[in-house]
Scaffold this motif. Structure first.
Motif, mmCIF file in Angstrom:
data_model
loop_
_atom_site.group_PDB
_atom_site.id
_atom_site.type_symbol
_atom_site.label_atom_id
_atom_site.label_comp_id
_atom_site.label_asym_id
_atom_site.label_seq_id
_atom_site.Cartn_x
_atom_site.Cartn_y
_atom_site.Cartn_z
ATOM 1 N N ALA A 108 3.941 11.658 -0.168
ATOM 2 C CA ALA A 108 4.786 12.000 -1.309
ATOM 3 C C ALA A 108 5.149 13.478 -1.241
ATOM 4 C CB ALA A 108 4.054 11.692 -2.618
ATOM 5 N N GLN A 111 2.074 16.236 -5.761
ATOM 6 C CA GLN A 111 0.890 15.592 -6.316
ATOM 7 C C GLN A 111 1.278 14.644 -7.452
ATOM 8 O OE1 GLN A 111 -2.173 17.714 -8.815
ATOM 9 N NE2 GLN A 111 -3.174 17.709 -6.810
ATOM 10 N N ALA A 112 2.212 15.062 -8.288
ATOM 11 C CA ALA A 112 2.647 14.217 -9.406
ATOM 12 C C ALA A 112 3.242 12.902 -8.917
ATOM 13 C CB ALA A 112 3.662 14.976 -10.267
ATOM 14 N N GLU A 113 4.026 12.951 -7.855
ATOM 15 C CA GLU A 113 4.610 11.725 -7.302
ATOM 16 C C GLU A 113 3.526 10.854 -6.663
ATOM 17 O OE1 GLU A 113 7.065 8.682 -6.322
ATOM 18 O OE2 GLU A 113 7.532 10.339 -7.679
ATOM 19 N N VAL A 115 0.408 10.631 -7.652
ATOM 20 C CA VAL A 115 -0.291 10.003 -8.784
ATOM 21 C C VAL A 115 0.537 8.849 -9.322
ATOM 22 C CG1 VAL A 115 -1.041 10.370 -11.176
ATOM 23 C CG2 VAL A 115 -1.633 12.022 -9.399
ATOM 24 N N LYS A 116 1.828 9.047 -9.444
ATOM 25 C CA LYS A 116 2.721 7.980 -9.935
ATOM 26 C C LYS A 116 2.625 6.745 -9.044
ATOM 27 C CE LYS A 116 7.605 7.269 -11.022
ATOM 28 N NZ LYS A 116 8.946 7.889 -10.968
ATOM 29 N N GLN A 117 2.623 6.957 -7.721
ATOM 30 C CA GLN A 117 2.492 5.835 -6.787
ATOM 31 C C GLN A 117 1.128 5.164 -6.920
ATOM 32 O OE1 GLN A 117 3.724 6.436 -2.682
ATOM 33 N NE2 GLN A 117 5.116 8.080 -3.326
ATOM 34 N N LYS A 119 -0.714 4.880 -9.514
ATOM 35 C CA LYS A 119 -0.757 4.093 -10.746
ATOM 36 C C LYS A 119 -0.003 2.768 -10.624
ATOM 37 C CE LYS A 119 -1.603 7.720 -14.103
ATOM 38 N NZ LYS A 119 -1.091 8.418 -15.280
ATOM 39 N N GLN A 120 0.771 2.609 -9.563
ATOM 40 C CA GLN A 120 1.473 1.357 -9.316
ATOM 41 C C GLN A 120 0.641 0.396 -8.460
ATOM 42 O OE1 GLN A 120 4.395 0.814 -10.921
ATOM 43 N NE2 GLN A 120 3.959 2.834 -11.764
ATOM 44 N N TYR A 124 -5.289 -0.229 -9.511
ATOM 45 C CA TYR A 124 -5.171 0.499 -10.774
ATOM 46 C C TYR A 124 -4.962 -0.469 -11.935
ATOM 47 C CZ TYR A 124 -4.113 4.449 -13.817
ATOM 48 O OH TYR A 124 -4.151 5.387 -14.811
ATOM 49 N N ARG A 125 -4.176 -1.517 -11.700
ATOM 50 C CA ARG A 125 -3.918 -2.505 -12.754
ATOM 51 C C ARG A 125 -5.106 -3.449 -12.964
ATOM 52 N NH1 ARG A 125 0.861 -2.465 -9.891
ATOM 53 N NH2 ARG A 125 0.421 -4.474 -8.947
ATOM 54 N N VAL A 148 -5.891 12.343 -14.956
ATOM 55 C CA VAL A 148 -5.538 12.673 -13.586
ATOM 56 C C VAL A 148 -5.807 14.156 -13.389
ATOM 57 C CG1 VAL A 148 -3.629 12.854 -11.979
ATOM 58 C CG2 VAL A 148 -3.872 10.824 -13.405
#
Length: 194
Positions: A108, A111-113, A115-117, A119-120, A124-125, A148
């Motif tokens: 990515a 770091q923010a991107e 983390v976003k990935q 969470k998908q 995680y779910r 996070v």
């Protein structure tokens, strides 16, 4: 050719009741060449650790990962904005006395991107639940903090002592993914593989 290795380590430091775990990233031509670096990384279990899993890291999703030894060469100008992140997710299942972990490598730009990935991810779910009868938060999380946090998200380049990782997107066909080696590999057996 030197390759980046991602290694899941196990060992029982003195005074611990159960096996502890850690991760190690290193570059070598052969896995066994990393023994001194692993001992320096985790001195509490020097020469008394084992490998639970490892993988040579040459591909993540549709990106090629190559280690470049000399970061001062012209190859440095080829660095893209993409980075390789290691993320350790933690999660729980209802009525199961355990915290489960899932290790991710994500390419990515930030770091923010990353983390976003993360969470998908299916982990995680799946490893999250709400129990209103307990004060605990049982949501999946980036480990060590319920929010996070940088503590469990690492830019892999920062974990290496020299050189850098060159990340290139493979446009034509999907990149063949790395083989995962899972199971108990003692240090003595590892020494014999060299």
């Amino acid at each position: 050719m030197p390759t980046l290795f991602m290694i899941g380590l196990g060992g029982r430091p003195k005074g611990r009741l159960i096996e502890q775990h850690d991760m190690f990233f290193g570059v070598a031509e052969h896995l066994s060449e990393l023994i001194p670096a692993i001992n320096a990384h985790w001195p509490e279990v020097k020469n008394k650790w084992h490998i639970d899993a490892y993988r040579p890291v040459t591909a993540v999703d549709n990106y090629r990962i190559e280690w470049v030894e000399d970061a001062t060469t012209d190859a440095e100008s080829d660095l893209s904005d993409m980075k390789l992140y290691f993320i350790n997710l933690g999660g729980y299942l209802a009525q199961d006395f355990e915290e489960y972990h899932h290790k991710l490598l994500i390419v990515a730009p930030s770091q923010a991107e990353a983390v976003k990935q993360a969470k998908q991810s299916e982990f995680y779910r799946k490893y999250s639940f709400n129990d209103k009868d307990t004060p605990f938060n049982a949501a999946s999380h980036i480990d060590d903090k319920l929010l996070v946090d940088i503590d469990e998200i690492y830019n892999v380049n920062d974990l290496l002592s020299s050189g850098y990782l060159q990340i290139t997107r493979h446009q034509d066909a999907p990149v063949e993914q790395d083989k995962l080696f899972i199971g108990y590999l003692s240090i003595n057996k590892l020494k014999k593989l060299s």
